[in-house]
Design an enzyme around this catalytic site. Structure first.
Site, PDB file in Angstrom:
ATOM      1  N   CYS A 385       0.858  -1.186   0.000  1.00 44.06           N
ATOM      2  CA  CYS A 385       0.000   0.000   0.000  1.00 44.06           C
ATOM      3  C   CYS A 385       0.888   1.227   0.000  1.00 44.06           C
ATOM      4  O   CYS A 385       2.110   1.123  -0.129  1.00 44.06           O
ATOM      5  CB  CYS A 385      -0.969   0.004   1.181  1.00 44.06           C
ATOM      6  SG  CYS A 385      -0.190   0.232   2.788  1.00 44.06           S
ATOM      7  N   ASP A 386       0.290   2.377   0.146  1.00 42.66           N
ATOM      8  CA  ASP A 386       1.032   3.627   0.047  1.00 42.66           C
ATOM      9  C   ASP A 386       2.135   3.713   1.088  1.00 42.66           C
ATOM     10  O   ASP A 386       3.292   3.951   0.779  1.00 42.66           O
ATOM     11  CB  ASP A 386       0.056   4.801   0.197  1.00 42.66           C
ATOM     12  CG  ASP A 386       0.672   6.112  -0.222  1.00 42.66           C
ATOM     13  OD1 ASP A 386       1.506   6.098  -1.137  1.00 42.66           O
ATOM     14  OD2 ASP A 386       0.313   7.153   0.351  1.00 42.66           O
TER      15      ASP A 386
END
Length: 471
Positions: A385-386
């Site tokens: 994810c980010d």
């Protein structure tokens, strides 16, 4: 927004996050010291209060610089970034967070380029000598340049940025920032704003006042809570069924990505998020509330832990107002919009063309369980994810537990997109981050998902691995 542009902005935000998130423990430690020991703290202590200044002006910027440099060029880059950044710190009269986030990676990039140019001409046996002296000499030059030239420029830019936001505060229209914050969140661009702007400014303000509203401009969990509560009561299908679980993860766990799919499913609910966030900011202003450090993750528990003495009513009121406004607007939208009896969260999301900038770029989201897949066993699964912490950690845990229940023990880990190891057999990411992942991992096996709670692509992956290991 063009998908390539958005992917680049996301990557920039991810880089900022990768600098800040590993150091959040140090930021929170500083926040606790500030909240407890400054003259207006819970238990004022003159001796311990002396830690506040050196930590915020020297320790925390150097940690950011090291982390940024290491991202660019491993430990050698981290050291170069730290040496270059000390020149900024000594020459500035404000905490150089923004400067550290620039100078750290820049210094590492310089030494990386230099090493690349000379690595083939170093005589055998002189490698250590050249490496040590090149780092020392370049660090010396970068330190002087930072002190004499780069520092004043960063300080001026910081002053302009601070003046702009303080101007918004003085005019009472600070809530207008919700128009930027909330759309940025659902497009996974929130880290550019939070880690790059609000948190550095918040640390500077907290040094002077012992707290800052900047930490709460984009992290308030109230608006997301209101939206999910409305879906729990008035939603339909999978959306209604999954909303209660999303509330726990979002509000208590602080993983705000949980409500993003619900906004994407009905883009009109973005108005509820903007309204809730704006009213929350307005309430924080009314009570002159603030936090002592950035809440990461944005959980209500983090909010309470970082609330200074005398601010609990204001902080809780801001969260409650944001939730109430968001709930009311979302409820009206859900009640008045067309309801399809067979609609599910995933079906509705697939129909939201306006919010899918990468519609044509999305790769196949489910694994094909063909003979080639079954012959090559997956030994290392990555969920990315980010920031590499919240939603990816949750996804990795889910996959790992399902496989362990089936008697399969393989490596399943979570990473930030920029840090995914090259040896990963398969990578699971949100579809909005696909193009960004593809840029850095062009040859990787990538599975895209739409919902971190339940997604058919994840189920297909788990079933594929189970089949592989039962062969």
């Amino acid at each position: 927004m063009n998908s390539q542009v958005r992917a680049k902005i996301q990557a920039f935000g991810g880089f900022l996050t990768a600098m800040v998130i590993p150091n959040m423990g140090a930021f929170i430690a500083w926040g606790f010291i500030t909240a407890l020991f400054i003259p207006t703290g819970w238990i004022p202590n003159e001796q311990f209060a002396k830690l506040v200044g050196p930590m915020v002006s020297t320790l925390l910027p150097l940690l950011l610089a090291y982390a940024g440099g290491k991202l660019v060029y491993d430990v050698r880059g981290g050291i170069a970034g730290t040496v270059g950044t000390i020149g900024l710190i000594v020459g500035a009269d404000i905490p150089m967070f923004l400067g550290a986030m620039i100078m750290g990676p820049l210094s590492a990039w310089v030494i990386k380029k230099f090493d690349k140019q000379i690595q083939h001409v170093i005589p055998t046996g002189f490698e250590m000598l050249v490496n040590n002296f090149s780092l020392g000499i370049l660090g010396f030059v970068l330190c002087l340049l930072a002190n004499a030239f780069i520092g004043p420029v960063v300080q001026s830019a910081n002053g302009v940025l601070s003046a702009m936001i303080k101007g918004l505060m003085s005019t009472g229209i600070l809530p207008i920032l919700a128009l930027v914050n909330e759309p940025a969140k659902v497009l996974f661009l929130n880290n550019v704003i939070d880690q790059g702007v609000y948190y550095p400014l918040g640390m500077q303000a907290a040094l002077e006042a012992g707290k800052s509203i900047y930490f709460m401009l984009a992290s308030n969990p109230g608006a997301g809570l209101g939206l999910l509560l409305a879906y729990s009561l008035f939603g339909t299908g999978t959306a209604k069924a999954t909303a209660p679980g999303a509330i726990i993860i979002h509000f208590l766990g602080g993983i705000h990505e949980m409500y993003f799919p619900f906004v994407l499913m009905k883009p009109l609910t973005l108005l509820a998020m903007i309204g809730g966030s704006a009213c929350g900011i307005m309430t924080f202003q009314f009570f002159d509330a603030g936090l002592v450090a950035g809440p990461s993750p944005g959980s209500i528990f983090a909010y309470l832990a970082l609330t200074p003495k005398g601010n609990f009513i204001g902080v809780l009121s801001g969260v409650a107002v944001a939730a109430a406004v968001s709930f009311c607007i979302t409820s009206i939208i859900l009640k008045t919009s067309k309801k399809e009896s067979d609609a599910s969260l995933l079906d509705s999301m697939s129909q939201t063309d306006a919010m899918k900038a990468e519609g044509k770029a999305i790769l196949q989201t489910a694994l094909q369980t063909d003979s080639a897949d079954l012959q090559t066993k997956y030994k290392f699964v990555v969920v990315a994810c980010d920031a590499g912490m919240g939603s990816s950690a949750m996804g990795a845990t889910k996959i790992r537990k399902r496989l362990e229940k089936a008697g399969i023990s393989i490596r399943v880990e979570n990473f930030a997109i920029e840090s995914v190891p090259a040896e990963a057999d398969v990578i699971v990411i949100h579809e909005k981050l696909l193009e960004r992942a593809a840029q850095g991992l062009p040859d990787a096996k990538i599975i895209t998902i739409k919902n971190y709670l339940e997604d058919p692509a994840v189920e297909e992956l788990i079933n594929t691995i189970i089949q592989q290991y039962k062969e």
